[in-house]
Design a protein around this motif. Structure first.
Motif, PDB file in Angstrom:
ATOM      1  N   HIS A   1       2.061   1.771  -3.437  1.00  0.00           N
ATOM      2  CA  HIS A   1       1.317   2.405  -4.413  1.00  0.00           C
ATOM      3  C   HIS A   1       1.022   3.864  -4.188  1.00  0.00           C
ATOM      4  O   HIS A   1       0.904   4.596  -5.158  1.00  0.00           O
ATOM      5  CB  HIS A   1       0.091   1.684  -4.146  1.00  0.00           C
ATOM      6  N   ILE A   2       1.041   4.274  -2.746  1.00  0.00           N
ATOM      7  CA  ILE A   2       0.818   5.557  -2.454  1.00  0.00           C
ATOM      8  C   ILE A   2       1.725   6.608  -3.308  1.00  0.00           C
ATOM      9  O   ILE A   2       1.597   7.371  -3.771  1.00  0.00           O
ATOM     10  CB  ILE A   2       0.698   5.919  -1.035  1.00  0.00           C
ATOM     11  N   GLY A   3       3.003   5.961  -3.025  1.00  0.00           N
ATOM     12  CA  GLY A   3       4.230   6.565  -3.657  1.00  0.00           C
ATOM     13  C   GLY A   3       4.133   6.607  -5.099  1.00  0.00           C
ATOM     14  O   GLY A   3       4.556   7.807  -5.690  1.00  0.00           O
TER      15      GLY A   3
ATOM     16  N   SER B   1      -0.433   6.555 -13.339  1.00  0.00           N
ATOM     17  CA  SER B   1      -0.485   7.678 -12.170  1.00  0.00           C
ATOM     18  C   SER B   1      -1.132   8.820 -12.564  1.00  0.00           C
ATOM     19  O   SER B   1      -2.050   9.332 -11.814  1.00  0.00           O
ATOM     20  CB  SER B   1       0.879   7.689 -11.733  1.00  0.00           C
TER      21      SER B   1
ATOM     22  N   ALA C   1       0.835  -1.052  -0.053  1.00  0.00           N
ATOM     23  CA  ALA C   1      -0.047  -0.067   0.039  1.00  0.00           C
ATOM     24  C   ALA C   1       0.811   1.258  -0.107  1.00  0.00           C
ATOM     25  O   ALA C   1       0.756   2.360  -0.813  1.00  0.00           O
ATOM     26  CB  ALA C   1      -0.876   0.054   1.203  1.00  0.00           C
ATOM     27  N   ALA C   2       1.766   1.167   0.866  1.00  0.00           N
ATOM     28  CA  ALA C   2       2.769   2.528   0.818  1.00  0.00           C
ATOM     29  C   ALA C   2       3.512   2.764  -0.448  1.00  0.00           C
ATOM     30  O   ALA C   2       3.536   3.794  -0.848  1.00  0.00           O
ATOM     31  CB  ALA C   2       4.058   2.220   2.124  1.00  0.00           C
TER      32      ALA C   2
ATOM     33  N   LEU D   1       1.537   6.087  -7.150  1.00  0.00           N
ATOM     34  CA  LEU D   1       0.476   6.680  -7.671  1.00  0.00           C
ATOM     35  C   LEU D   1       0.159   8.337  -7.583  1.00  0.00           C
ATOM     36  O   LEU D   1      -0.072   9.292  -8.224  1.00  0.00           O
ATOM     37  CB  LEU D   1      -0.598   6.112  -7.391  1.00  0.00           C
ATOM     38  N   LEU D   2       0.616   8.444  -6.221  1.00  0.00           N
ATOM     39  CA  LEU D   2       0.344  10.212  -5.949  1.00  0.00           C
ATOM     40  C   LEU D   2       1.533  11.044  -6.167  1.00  0.00           C
ATOM     41  O   LEU D   2       1.243  12.197  -6.383  1.00  0.00           O
ATOM     42  CB  LEU D   2      -0.046  10.106  -4.317  1.00  0.00           C
ATOM     43  N   ILE D   3       2.842  10.403  -6.438  1.00  0.00           N
ATOM     44  CA  ILE D   3       3.839  11.407  -6.268  1.00  0.00           C
ATOM     45  C   ILE D   3       4.324  11.427  -7.826  1.00  0.00           C
ATOM     46  O   ILE D   3       4.753  10.487  -8.285  1.00  0.00           O
ATOM     47  CB  ILE D   3       5.072  10.930  -5.587  1.00  0.00           C
TER      48      ILE D   3
ATOM     49  N   ARG E   1      -4.478  10.379 -10.768  1.00  0.00           N
ATOM     50  CA  ARG E   1      -4.400  11.741  -9.967  1.00  0.00           C
ATOM     51  C   ARG E   1      -5.710  12.396 -10.711  1.00  0.00           C
ATOM     52  O   ARG E   1      -6.428  13.185 -10.105  1.00  0.00           O
ATOM     53  CB  ARG E   1      -3.223  12.342 -10.072  1.00  0.00           C
TER      54      ARG E   1
ATOM     55  N   ARG F   1       4.550   5.393 -14.260  1.00  0.00           N
ATOM     56  CA  ARG F   1       4.183   6.689 -13.866  1.00  0.00           C
ATOM     57  C   ARG F   1       3.921   7.779 -14.717  1.00  0.00           C
ATOM     58  O   ARG F   1       3.818   9.039 -14.341  1.00  0.00           O
ATOM     59  CB  ARG F   1       5.654   7.026 -12.814  1.00  0.00           C
TER      60      ARG F   1
END
Lengths: 552, 240
Positions: B64-66, B160, B61-62, B68-70, B164, B156
């Motif tokens: 994916h957050i990195g 990603s 999960a961590a 997808l969101l960054i 977003r 990315r």
């Protein structure tokens, strides 16, 4: 001084005949549902014995309760907050169902629908976890009355230090019963272990409860409680524990276990204590000082300073008066005959016990001497170190002193009262020998032997102006709660999901469901269960027998 | 057209169900909000499988957050090249993914073979397992296949930005349409899982007890204002 009130109980072990009525009535009232088949909020253990769950007292294994850390501060024995969170995915100290027992029922249906055959049909045991045939190997009171103790009597945790002296030979053994409920501790380690903060202590009466809406099933409370009196409902995934029958206590009637106790050995009353001194008392360095430390936390309700402080703390006047009449306070602090169960767990338990004199009396009588005679009894207390050391392991962290003094007071009461009963002149030397007066001995005798219902149970009800919405009174329509009538069956997310339901209504529906279902077990559906204990023997409840072919 | 359906309509519908579903479940069914632990029945396999799965999926999960969101431009701005990022992401991600999968395999084996655990499994659980494991397999499969063939896709730049764009309310399905089929299937499966989430036992993710770190050990609670366990009726409220 911060005065708080605590509902507390004392049990007089001399009177317990081990009939398990308390356990059965408690089970019928609170845990007759699926998921809690193995749960006994109240159980009666034969001592010496392993207890329930097996060997729960071995805190080196289970890590329940509190301990002092290297800096002498109070800390959870099972580890602090971070350790708990890191082991949350698999609780390392949770007893397995095998440490309790696998719940079962019997295939009663075979008895009615077996075809004509040479041999009598038998009802085979079926596991309530899987529905499969099972073999019964243990239960909640498997070692009742020392049953099987030549084989496993040595597994009693308390015998570790005195094992070589205790013989499980019939003629040399001693035995007594220990009924146990939740201790409703002043310093509950179950509440401290709960990651969700769902277990709380009620500020008004100190009853420790689990908020079923906040519990998330992390199971840390089960490990945290050294008495193993928090249980995990394996169907709903929530923790459940003894509630001190709070709906009854709120209206001033005693708990179900006390109400139905055949020996009338339970006393319920209010204790006032100083909440500011609890932590200090729980942190005294020596385990053996914990009994005295806890006794000093209790406040004398007759002391005007205490009364003033209690009134300032918002404790109602009638509660203070109830605390002054409290039989529990009298037994703990006035006569000093009640002792806490395992004070060394440092949870400050609030269900106390009057240790049994009967092992001593029995032995004196069996040897042919007069078991009422002060000299004989005192000599026997002196000589019978084994039962006394054992009691000390239970009640005073191994310090024989307080147990010895308590038994002497009970023995003194026996001999002193016998003289009076036989019309002789009372011997004032007897009470003097145990540091009491004849008057005090007589008061103690009254409380232990004669006390009627309203002397044994001094329970101030919750306040009348709130009474209309208390649980058991139900002066409002009992179906008038959020969600309305039509309760019954499961919510969409498994057993009993959906809003909470008043307990009285829930129990009623449970009972109806039980009485009208006819198959033994289907874990997928809680309604399919027959429970003969719920049948009062009158009539033929629907579902007791399978439907006739021509009816269906 | 299919792009709009799968990568605009489906995400919004699923996210709406995810959010509103949780609100509704929390209001309606606090009692059913639990981990439904089966440790009481069996603990030997759980002791290995459960931490393996849970710590694995937390790492996943961590990641994916990195990922997808960054935005890629941000990591490049601090001097992390795409190759370096990719190497770290793939190695860590694969390890975490395999931990998760191994843990899940142990847990599913346990669920099927241990009698009491099996009979405590509901239909809801089975659907949840299919969705969850399906999503994990699709994700892990896509990563491994992409890297085995030698020229991994830079998600990315496609997945990603699309992810977003959903949250900017300017959804651009063409972005993800440029990614290989594996990514698209993984994303679709994940959104279906999100839609099922609030109605399954997965809700326990949102009760991670972080408050435990700061609250006092013993909780005192007053009997008020809800005496018994029912709310006061209108006109019967307590006088303050």
């Amino acid at each position: 001084m911060r005065v708080m009130a605590q509902m507390a109980m004392v049990m007089n072990l001399d009177k317990c005949i081990g009939c398990h009525t308390c356990s059965v009535t408690c089970k019928q009232a609170w845990t007759n549902r699926s998921g809690v088949e193995y749960v006994w909020f109240n159980n009666v253990e034969t001592r010496p014995g392993q207890g329930y769950p097996r060997r729960y007292e071995d805190q080196e294994q289970w890590k329940g309760g509190w301990t002092l850390n290297r800096r002498g501060r109070l800390a959870l024995k099972g580890g602090g907050r971070l350790k708990k969170l890191f082991s949350i995915f698999s609780n390392p100290k949770l007893p397995a169902i095998a440490d309790y027992y696998e719940p079962w029922t019997y295939d009663y249906e075979t008895l009615t629908n077996a075809p004509l055959q040479e041999h009598t049909p038998v009802a085979r045991p079926k596991s309530l976890l899987t529905g499969e045939n099972t073999k019964i190997t243990w239960s909640a009171n498997w070692d009742d009355n020392l049953g099987g103790s030549p084989d496993h009597g040595d597994k009693d945790v308390l015998l570790k230090s005195i094992a070589d002296k205790v013989k499980f030979e019939f003629e040399q053994t001693f035995m007594f019963y220990l009924p146990r409920i939740c201790e409703h501790c002043l310093n509950p380690s179950c509440a401290a272990s709960c990651p969700s903060g769902a277990i709380y202590k009620r500020a008004e009466d100190g009853i420790v409860l689990v908020d079923q809406d906040r519990c998330r099933g992390w199971r840390m409370c089960v490990s945290g409680c050294p008495y193993k009196k928090v249980y995990f409902n394996h169907r709903t995934g929530k923790a459940e524990k003894c509630t001190f029958c709070f709906p009854r206590i709120e209206v001033g009637i005693p708990t179900v276990c006390s109400e139905t106790c055949v020996g009338r050995l339970r006393y319920i009353g209010l204790m006032l204590y100083d909440a500011d001194r609890v932590l200090e008392a729980a942190s005294v360095p020596a385990d053996q000082d914990l009994y005295e430390a806890q006794r000093k936390v209790f406040l004398d309700p007759a002391d005007p300073a205490v009364v003033a402080a209690a009134e300032k703390a918002g404790i109602p006047r009638d509660w203070i008066e109830a605390a002054q009449r409290s039989p529990v306070y009298a037994l703990i602090n006035k006569f000093k005959v009640a002792l806490p169960l395992h004070p060394e767990y440092r949870t400050m338990p609030m269900v106390w016990y009057i240790p049994p004199l009967s092992p001593v009396v029995d032995i004196v009588r069996d040897t042919g001497y007069d078991a009422e005679d002060r000299g004989n009894l005192f000599a026997a207390i002196e000589a019978l170190r084994i039962p006394i050391d054992y009691l000390a392991q239970l009640f005073t962290a191994g310090d024989a002193g307080p147990v010895d003094a308590t038994l002497r007071r009970l023995a003194a009461m026996r001999s002193y009262m016998r003289d009076i009963n036989l019309g002789r002149d009372p011997d004032e030397a007897i009470p003097a020998a145990v540091g009491m007066t004849g008057e005090q001995i007589y008061d103690m005798y009254r409380l232990l032997a004669l006390a009627k219902y309203d002397e044994r149970y001094v329970i101030p009800p919750a306040h009348a102006e709130q009474a209309h919405s208390l649980e058991e009174l139900a002066t409002e329509c009992s179906l008038d709660y959020e969600g309305g009538p039509g309760m019954g069956g499961s919510g969409p997310f498994g057993e009993s999901s959906g809003g909470s339901v008043p307990i009285a209504v829930e129990n009623f529906h449970m009972l109806v469901e039980r009485q009208t279902s006819d198959t033994i077990v289907d874990p997928g559906d809680k309604e399919l269960r027959v429970n003969l204990l719920n049948w009062d023997g009158k009539g033929k409840p629907e579902g007791l027998f399978p439907p006739r072919k021509d009816e269906s | 057209m299919t792009g709009t359906l799968f990568f605009v309509v489906l995400p919004y519908v699923c996210l709406a169900i995810f959010v509103l579903g949780h609100v509704w479940r929390y209001r309606y069914d606090k009692f059913g909000w639990t981990t439904r632990s089966s440790q009481l029945y069996e603990r030997r396999l759980l002791r290995i499988g459960s931490p393996l799965f849970h710590f694995g999926i937390l790492l996943v999960a961590a990641g994916h957050i990195g990922g997808l969101l960054i935005p890629e431009s941000w990591t490049e701005a601090i001097g992390v090249s795409e190759t370096a990022y990719h190497a770290v992401a793939v190695s860590l991600g694969t390890v975490a993914g395999f931990c998760t999968l191994a843990g899940a395999a142990i847990l599913i084996y346990r669920r099927r073979t241990v009698g009491p655990v099996f009979s405590a499994t509901t239909r809801n659980d089975k659907v949840m397992y299919v969705l969850l494991i399906g999503t994990i397999l699709l994700g892990l499969g896509t990563t491994i296949l992409g890297n085995l063939t030698g020229h991994p896709h830079d998600y990315r730049l496609t997945v990603s930005p699309w992810f977003r764009s959903i949250f900017y309310f300017q959804p651009d399905p063409d972005l993800i349409q440029a990614a290989p089929i594996g990514f698209r299937l993984h994303a679709t499966a994940a959104f279906i899982l999100f839609a099922f989430w609030p109605f399954s036992r997965l809700v326990h993710v949102f009760s991670a007890p972080l408050g435990y770190l700061t609250r006092p050990y013993i909780v005192y609670r007053s009997r008020d204002p809800r005496l018994g366990n029912r709310p006061a009726k209108r006109g019967w409220e307590r006088v303050q």
